[in-house]
Design an enzyme around this catalytic site. Structure first.
Site, PDB file in Angstrom:
ATOM      1  N   GLU A 123       5.850  -9.460  -2.173  1.00 47.44           N
ATOM      2  CA  GLU A 123       7.060  -8.838  -1.621  1.00 47.44           C
ATOM      3  C   GLU A 123       8.316  -9.633  -1.954  1.00 47.44           C
ATOM      4  O   GLU A 123       9.402  -9.077  -2.111  1.00 47.44           O
ATOM      5  CB  GLU A 123       6.946  -8.667  -0.094  1.00 47.44           C
ATOM      6  CG  GLU A 123       5.935  -7.623   0.347  1.00 47.44           C
ATOM      7  CD  GLU A 123       4.533  -8.192   0.519  1.00 47.44           C
ATOM      8  OE1 GLU A 123       4.288  -9.347   0.108  1.00 47.44           O
ATOM      9  OE2 GLU A 123       3.673  -7.470   1.074  1.00 47.44           O
TER      10      GLU A 123
ATOM     11  N   PHE B 185      -1.015  -6.366  16.017  1.00 41.95           N
ATOM     12  CA  PHE B 185      -1.456  -6.759  14.676  1.00 41.95           C
ATOM     13  C   PHE B 185      -0.326  -6.525  13.676  1.00 41.95           C
ATOM     14  O   PHE B 185       0.267  -5.451  13.630  1.00 41.95           O
ATOM     15  CB  PHE B 185      -2.699  -5.954  14.266  1.00 41.95           C
ATOM     16  CG  PHE B 185      -3.134  -6.247  12.862  1.00 41.95           C
ATOM     17  CD1 PHE B 185      -3.572  -7.526  12.500  1.00 41.95           C
ATOM     18  CD2 PHE B 185      -3.087  -5.271  11.871  1.00 41.95           C
ATOM     19  CE1 PHE B 185      -3.960  -7.800  11.197  1.00 41.95           C
ATOM     20  CE2 PHE B 185      -3.475  -5.541  10.572  1.00 41.95           C
ATOM     21  CZ  PHE B 185      -3.898  -6.819  10.233  1.00 41.95           C
ATOM     22  N   GLN B 186      -0.015  -7.534  12.893  1.00 46.58           N
ATOM     23  CA  GLN B 186       1.046  -7.507  11.876  1.00 46.58           C
ATOM     24  C   GLN B 186       2.408  -7.169  12.463  1.00 46.58           C
ATOM     25  O   GLN B 186       3.208  -6.468  11.857  1.00 46.58           O
ATOM     26  CB  GLN B 186       0.683  -6.563  10.729  1.00 46.58           C
ATOM     27  CG  GLN B 186      -0.518  -7.092   9.943  1.00 46.58           C
ATOM     28  CD  GLN B 186      -0.694  -6.448   8.592  1.00 46.58           C
ATOM     29  OE1 GLN B 186      -0.425  -5.280   8.413  1.00 46.58           O
ATOM     30  NE2 GLN B 186      -1.172  -7.240   7.634  1.00 46.58           N
TER      31      GLN B 186
ATOM     32  N   LYS C  10       6.033   2.691  12.947  1.00 46.63           N
ATOM     33  CA  LYS C  10       5.150   3.678  12.314  1.00 46.63           C
ATOM     34  C   LYS C  10       5.243   5.049  12.986  1.00 46.63           C
ATOM     35  O   LYS C  10       5.227   6.084  12.314  1.00 46.63           O
ATOM     36  CB  LYS C  10       3.706   3.169  12.335  1.00 46.63           C
ATOM     37  CG  LYS C  10       2.808   3.995  11.453  1.00 46.63           C
ATOM     38  CD  LYS C  10       1.492   3.317  11.153  1.00 46.63           C
ATOM     39  CE  LYS C  10       0.682   4.169  10.184  1.00 46.63           C
ATOM     40  NZ  LYS C  10      -0.609   3.579   9.868  1.00 46.63           N
TER      41      LYS C  10
ATOM     42  N   MET D 111      15.559 -30.934 -12.168  1.00 44.29           N
ATOM     43  CA  MET D 111      16.815 -31.262 -11.491  1.00 44.29           C
ATOM     44  C   MET D 111      16.597 -32.313 -10.396  1.00 44.29           C
ATOM     45  O   MET D 111      17.433 -33.192 -10.189  1.00 44.29           O
ATOM     46  CB  MET D 111      17.442 -29.992 -10.910  1.00 44.29           C
ATOM     47  CG  MET D 111      18.839 -30.197 -10.368  1.00 44.29           C
ATOM     48  SD  MET D 111      19.949 -30.899 -11.603  1.00 44.29           S
ATOM     49  CE  MET D 111      20.783 -29.435 -12.205  1.00 44.29           C
TER      50      MET D 111
HETATM   51  C1  LIG Z   1      12.257 -22.394  -3.444  1.00 42.75           C
HETATM   52  C2  LIG Z   1      12.874 -23.686  -3.788  1.00 42.75           C
HETATM   53  N1  LIG Z   1      12.227 -24.842  -3.502  1.00 42.75           N
HETATM   54  C3  LIG Z   1      12.781 -26.036  -3.822  1.00 42.75           C
HETATM   55  C4  LIG Z   1      14.002 -26.098  -4.430  1.00 42.75           C
HETATM   56  C5  LIG Z   1      14.644 -27.438  -4.761  1.00 42.75           C
HETATM   57  N2  LIG Z   1      14.830 -27.573  -6.198  1.00 42.75           N
HETATM   58  C6  LIG Z   1      16.001 -27.343  -6.825  1.00 42.75           C
HETATM   59  S1  LIG Z   1      15.914 -27.496  -8.462  1.00 42.75           S
HETATM   60  C7  LIG Z   1      14.303 -27.925  -8.395  1.00 42.75           C
HETATM   61  C8  LIG Z   1      13.527 -28.222  -9.646  1.00 42.75           C
HETATM   62  C9  LIG Z   1      13.323 -27.010 -10.472  1.00 42.75           C
HETATM   63  O1  LIG Z   1      12.338 -27.301 -11.442  1.00 42.75           O
HETATM   64  P1  LIG Z   1      12.079 -26.348 -12.654  1.00 42.75           P
HETATM   65  O2  LIG Z   1      11.978 -24.941 -12.210  1.00 42.75           O
HETATM   66  O3  LIG Z   1      10.940 -26.867 -13.441  1.00 42.75           O
HETATM   67  O4  LIG Z   1      13.435 -26.427 -13.472  1.00 42.75           O
HETATM   68  P2  LIG Z   1      14.168 -27.627 -14.225  1.00 42.75           P
HETATM   69  O5  LIG Z   1      15.102 -28.263 -13.248  1.00 42.75           O
HETATM   70  O6  LIG Z   1      13.121 -28.568 -14.721  1.00 42.75           O
HETATM   71  O7  LIG Z   1      14.887 -26.930 -15.326  1.00 42.75           O
HETATM   72  C10 LIG Z   1      13.840 -27.949  -7.078  1.00 42.75           C
HETATM   73  C11 LIG Z   1      12.471 -28.320  -6.657  1.00 42.75           C
HETATM   74  C12 LIG Z   1      14.652 -24.871  -4.686  1.00 42.75           C
HETATM   75  N3  LIG Z   1      15.859 -24.817  -5.227  1.00 42.75           N
HETATM   76  N4  LIG Z   1      14.066 -23.693  -4.381  1.00 42.75           N
END
Ligand SMILES: Cc1ncc(C[n+]2csc(CCOP(=O)(O)OP(=O)(O)O)c2C)c(N)n1
Length: 546
Positions: A37, A99-100, A149, A456
């Site tokens: 979803e 439920f749900q 529902k 990042m």
């Molecule tokens: C759902 C979610 N969890 C954690 C983060 C924190 N976060 C920001 S950038 C990042 C790393 C992203 O890694 P990747 O997708 O491999 O991209 P890269 O930075 O290596 O290009 C994280 C963990 C986020 N933005 N969103």
């Protein structure tokens, strides 16, 4: 159908079986079955950003509804028009821990523009009419409609209203004429003005008016991440993106300017840097349709509550044509001295991949991104010239957004090439949507900039935490993305060297179906320039300085 909906992204369950039953015979509405979803919500959001129409998603009660939450919050933070339908347990069971059962209107209270729990089927036509109107008017945003529902199986003779009547909801489109006149005078007097344009330009459809105003009054334009494409980046007046990973020249211009003309932007902390030192020499004009954004984080001198398009048209009529030669001389010096750049050392650089994607796809292309370094390189090294050509989760920064949003964008704009520029971490967050692209043969091209890291976060740990890489190495356990794609019946290509990039991209573009490209890029490449969190905008760091 009365609202012109042609596509719903969703996932069924017990509480929404009556809705799915109605869809069974409907020809006018296409339903795209995602595999989660969350992906349905992001796909509806991507559809909305690409087309400018309201995106629609649907899920069952309880876990189906809660799985939509991240997608709804993502749309809320970026002001994207969305209507989310959720099933609910029958009215007589609400509050019984049935439920749900989940109190989804309570849960989404702070991440929707408005939400409804429909207890009587006769209210439904009015609620539907209002929901679509609220989602797309004023500052757009998501609206949720929770449908028990028993309501879904009831019959009603209530007519669909022709118009919306809501006394408490009256958007201001025109802007106060006296404030606009004051703003025009200030613009005429300014020696070093800068336009700071955000996503509001895109949602208002005001790109043309922005271009006309900037050229008429001869004012340079910088955009936020959300505003990319609102002003052509190949225009001589463009400073490209500002903020944490913006260009040096945009950040210097904002730090030197005597007048900021902010349009459809909200002074987000990724833009302002240290707030007390943001644009220290500038007066600020703030044009926004949402009065609550005005003077929220930065003191504003002339607030104008109104639609960007209408107000910019007025400003073009009221301001004089200027040259501002000294200001542009300085800006052009900065542009020459500090272009966006990266070290070329023979390894496969992620920036190079983005540049090549630009070279091969200029024109009718939509770039969608995930979150992290990939998102910033996609923002920096692709040249955006049209609104709705860059789609990214800016406000919430939702990893896993890009792939499903690209699906939505492609469904909405079948004639455009759609790329998802991804990180290996983000892609794995909604990797199950490979089944969706395989099932419907949705020709989305995914370019994974695979550095084997949560890049990042690794960059921040390297720069600000003494290279203590804690829980960011994804290389162990990383699947072979080509094999995963193939397992779903989707084409996969692995790219390890610079010279393989162009042929791989050409092949991916020529294949009629979806393609996953696994670019094995330099693992520890960083995004520069960078304004460290909490530092003033003009204190950017770069590779050779750290
Ligand atoms: C759902 C979610 N969890 C954690 C983060 C924190 N976060 C920001 S950038 C990042 C790393 C992203 O890694 P990747 O997708 O491999 O991209 P890269 O930075 O290596 O290009 C994280 C963990 C986020 N933005 N969103």
């Amino acid at each position: 159908m009365k609202e012109g909906v042609d596509t719903i992204f969703g996932y069924p369950g017990g509480a929404v079986i009556p809705m799915y039953d109605a869809l069974y015979e409907t020809k006018q509405i296409k339903h795209i079955l995602t595999r989660h979803e969350q992906a349905a919500a992001h796909a509806a959001d991507g559809y909305a950003r690409a087309t400018g129409k309201v995106g629609v998603c649907m899920a069952t009660s309880g876990p189906g509804a809660t799985n939509l939450v991240t997608g709804i919050a993502t749309a809320y933070m970026d002001s994207i028009p969305l209507v989310a339908f959720t099933g609910q347990v029958p009215t007589h069971m609400i509050g019984n821990d049935a439920f749900q059962e989940a109190n989804i209107t309570g849960i989404t209270y702070s991440i929707t523009k408005h939400n409804y729990l429909v207890k009587n089927v006769d209210e439904l036509p009015r609620v539907l009419k209002e929901a679509f109107y609220i989602a797309k008017s004023d500052r757009p945003g998501p609206v949720l409609i929770d449908l028990p529902k028993d309501v879904l199986v009831s019959e009603s003779t209530a007519a669909y209203p022709q118009e919306v009547k809501m006394r408490s909801y009256r958007p201001h489109y025109k802007g106060n004429p006296r404030q606009i006149e004051r703003a025009a005078k200030l613009i005429d007097k300014s020696k070093k003005p800068v336009i700071y344009a955000g996503g509001g330009i895109i949602s208002s459809g005001a790109s043309r008016e922005l271009i006309d105003f900037a050229h008429h009054s001869h004012v340079p334009v910088t955009t936020t991440l959300m505003g990319l494409g609102a002003f052509p980046e190949n225009d001589s007046l463009s400073l490209q993106m500002l903020g944490m990973h913006g260009t040096r020249y945009a950040n210097y211009a904002v730090s030197e300017t005597d007048l900021i003309i902010a349009v459809g932007a909200r002074f987000d902390d990724r833009i302002t840097g240290k707030i007390s030192e943001f644009a220290p020499k500038a007066a600020i004009i703030h044009i926004d349709i949402d009065p609550t954004t005005i003077s929220k984080s930065v003191r504003v001198d002339i607030p104008i509550v109104g639609d960007a398009k209408t107000v910019l048209l007025r400003l073009t009529a009221l301001t004089k044509t200027k040259k501002r030669e000294d200001w542009f001389k300085k800006i052009n010096q900065w542009k020459e001295k500090y272009p966006l750049r990266y070290e070329k050392d023979g390894s496969l650089k992620p920036q190079f991949v983005v540049e090549k994607i630009y070279e091969l796809t200029k024109g009718e292309t939509i770039i969608v991104t995930e979150v992290g370094q990939n998102q910033m390189w996609a923002a920096q090294f692709y040249c955006y010239t049209r609104p709705r050509s860059f789609i990214s989760s800016g406000g919430l920064g939702t990893m896993g957004y890009g792939f499903p949003a690209a699906i939505g964008a492609k469904i909405g704009c079948p004639d455009k090439t759609v790329f998802d520029i991804a990180g290996d971490g983000s892609f794995q967050m909604n990797i199950q949507e490979l089944a969706t692209v395989a099932n419907y043969q949705i020709p989305v091209k995914v370019a994974i900039l695979n550095n084997g890291y949560l890049g990042m976060v690794r960059q921040w740990q390297q720069l600000f935490h003494h290279s203590r890489y804690s829980q960011v190495d994804l290389s162990r356990g990383c699947p072979d993305f080509v094999k995963v794609a193939q397992a779903y019946g989707v084409e996969g290509i692995k790219i390890e060297k610079e010279e393989e990039v162009e042929p791989a991209l050409k092949k991916a573009i020529s294949i009629p179906g979806p393609v996953i490209m696994d670019f094995r890029v330099a693992r520890e490449e960083n995004v520069y320039p960078m304004v460290p969190a909490g530092a003033p905008l003009n204190e950017m760091i770069e590779e050779r300085l750290v």
